[in-house]
Enzyme design. Sequence first.
Site, short mmCIF file in Angstrom:
data_model
loop_
_atom_site.label_atom_id
_atom_site.label_comp_id
_atom_site.label_asym_id
_atom_site.label_seq_id
_atom_site.Cartn_x
_atom_site.Cartn_y
_atom_site.Cartn_z
N ARG A 50 0.84 -1.19 0.00
CA ARG A 50 0.00 0.00 0.00
C ARG A 50 0.88 1.25 0.00
NH1 ARG A 50 -3.60 -2.46 -1.70
NH2 ARG A 50 -5.64 -2.93 -0.77
N HIS B 127 -1.30 0.38 -9.86
CA HIS B 127 -2.01 -0.57 -8.97
C HIS B 127 -2.55 -1.76 -9.77
CE1 HIS B 127 -4.29 -0.95 -4.92
NE2 HIS B 127 -4.13 -2.14 -5.49
P1 NDP Z 1 -1.79 -11.09 4.84
O1 NDP Z 1 -2.66 -10.51 5.91
O2 NDP Z 1 -1.89 -12.53 4.55
O3 NDP Z 1 -0.26 -10.76 5.15
C1 NDP Z 1 0.14 -9.57 5.76
C2 NDP Z 1 1.55 -9.75 6.30
O4 NDP Z 1 1.96 -8.51 6.89
C3 NDP Z 1 1.63 -10.80 7.42
O5 NDP Z 1 2.83 -11.52 7.29
C4 NDP Z 1 1.64 -9.96 8.68
O6 NDP Z 1 2.28 -10.56 9.79
C5 NDP Z 1 2.45 -8.76 8.21
N1 NDP Z 1 2.21 -7.59 9.06
C6 NDP Z 1 1.08 -6.90 9.25
N2 NDP Z 1 1.28 -5.89 10.11
C7 NDP Z 1 2.57 -5.97 10.50
C8 NDP Z 1 3.37 -5.22 11.38
N3 NDP Z 1 2.88 -4.19 12.07
N4 NDP Z 1 4.66 -5.58 11.53
C9 NDP Z 1 5.16 -6.65 10.86
N5 NDP Z 1 4.46 -7.40 9.99
C10 NDP Z 1 3.17 -7.06 9.81
O7 NDP Z 1 -2.09 -10.23 3.52
P2 NDP Z 1 -1.81 -10.61 2.00
O8 NDP Z 1 -0.49 -11.25 1.90
O9 NDP Z 1 -2.97 -11.32 1.44
O10 NDP Z 1 -1.79 -9.15 1.34
C11 NDP Z 1 -0.84 -8.19 1.76
C12 NDP Z 1 -1.19 -6.82 1.22
O11 NDP Z 1 -0.90 -6.75 -0.15
C13 NDP Z 1 -2.67 -6.44 1.30
O12 NDP Z 1 -3.01 -5.99 2.59
C14 NDP Z 1 -2.75 -5.34 0.27
O13 NDP Z 1 -2.47 -4.11 0.90
C15 NDP Z 1 -1.64 -5.67 -0.70
N6 NDP Z 1 -2.15 -6.07 -2.02
C16 NDP Z 1 -1.82 -5.29 -3.11
C17 NDP Z 1 -2.23 -5.64 -4.35
C18 NDP Z 1 -1.80 -4.86 -5.55
O14 NDP Z 1 -2.33 -5.07 -6.64
N7 NDP Z 1 -0.84 -3.97 -5.41
C19 NDP Z 1 -3.06 -6.83 -4.58
C20 NDP Z 1 -3.33 -7.59 -3.39
C21 NDP Z 1 -2.89 -7.20 -2.17
P3 NDP Z 1 1.70 -11.92 10.43
O15 NDP Z 1 1.96 -12.98 9.41
O16 NDP Z 1 2.50 -12.11 11.66
O17 NDP Z 1 0.25 -11.69 10.68
C1 OXD Z 2 -5.98 -5.81 -3.08
C2 OXD Z 2 -5.53 -4.89 -4.11
O1 OXD Z 2 -5.81 -5.51 -1.92
O2 OXD Z 2 -5.84 -5.09 -5.29
O3 OXD Z 2 -6.51 -6.89 -3.43
O4 OXD Z 2 -4.81 -3.94 -3.81
#
Ligand code: NDP
Ligand code: OXD
Length: 312
Positions: free
Chosen positions: A224, A272
């Site tokens: 993000r 994006h």
């Molecule tokens: P998940 O919730 O599965 O993974 C998030 C990861 O971030 C986890 O490993 C989590 O830790 C870690 N995390 C969260 N907060 C913290 C923190 N404060 N400190 C350290 N680690 C942290 O999400 P996804 O993998 O499914 O997706 C990740 C992000 O990708 C989405 O939230 C979205 O913003 C972005 N995204 C972007 C897209 C694009 O097109 N650009 C498409 C899809 C997603 P833990 O494992 O310990 O919970």
């Molecule tokens: C998502 C994205 O979060 O597209 O799925 O950014």
Amino acid sequence: MAVLVLDTLPHCQAWTEALREHAPEMDIRPWPEVGNRNEITHAVVCFPEPGELAKLPNLKAMHSLWAGVDHVTRDKDMPRTVPLIRMVDHSLSQGMLDYVTGHVYRHHLTMPKFEALQRQTEWRQEVPPLVEERTVGIMGIGVLGGVIAKQLAGLGFQVRGWARSQKAIEGVSCFAGMDSLQAFLEGAEILVLLLPNTPDTADILNAETLAMLPKGAAVINAGRGTLIDEDALIAALDSDQISAATLDVFKTEPLPKDHPFWAHEKISVTPHVAAETRLSTASKVIIDNIRHLDGGGSFDDIEGVFDPQAGY
Ligand code: NDP
Ligand code: OXD
């Protein structure tokens, strides 16, 4: 019992049709054709109109079309007692895997440097290292980051990952929590951001943390836009602390025409598109989850239930 697709038009119609294809027996309604609000038990959401979810008194679950749910939780009237399910789908993971792997290779092969040399018609033979001599750091090793960490390790890269909780992924050095952030960053020559937007992750890549990276590190942000202090990134690029950045997500989207990222020669902008939720596969995921819950199944069996405490 009915399902309401709450998104902006024309997506709303397309999603309604895709969902109906998988579940012709279900009463699936596209917003704003809500009908009797008391009948709505599931809402499928992407960018819901703020306040709309709160008007559905019998909601059992909210199903996000996106993996990140900040577009839903920004609605301060969102019903906080109704579970929200993030999108977890093979196509989304595969799309992100393709995007990140491609851009990691671009930075690994130092293509931004060769492109700059080409603009200056300069022939300089600086051969990039081999994958086993290159360390990729992934901030956020959840559903998406975890798949990518495994894949990059399989390709021979040195891979390290950082999350809130301790992970064990074969071939990946895993770091957990703020106490280990500096140690994690110090080895990350190519840094991939795949964290969600939460109060804890706001501007997590800032002047101080950028300085912890090895000199000349590259940054890829597919998480993000909120994760990066934009001024600090530009300063780090201008001082060569960071060699190049690939950015897919931004604090303001679409990225404003006069934003300095567009013209910066060390920044590659993608709009994006890193991973798209595909109608064909994701609509099946949603229907399967609805059937599971309506059949008496538990939320515990569903991957990606939003944790309000953690904020993702
Ligand atoms: P998940 O919730 O599965 O993974 C998030 C990861 O971030 C986890 O490993 C989590 O830790 C870690 N995390 C969260 N907060 C913290 C923190 N404060 N400190 C350290 N680690 C942290 O999400 P996804 O993998 O499914 O997706 C990740 C992000 O990708 C989405 O939230 C979205 O913003 C972005 N995204 C972007 C897209 C694009 O097109 N650009 C498409 C899809 C997603 P833990 O494992 O310990 O919970
Ligand atoms: C998502 C994205 O979060 O597209 O799925 O950014």
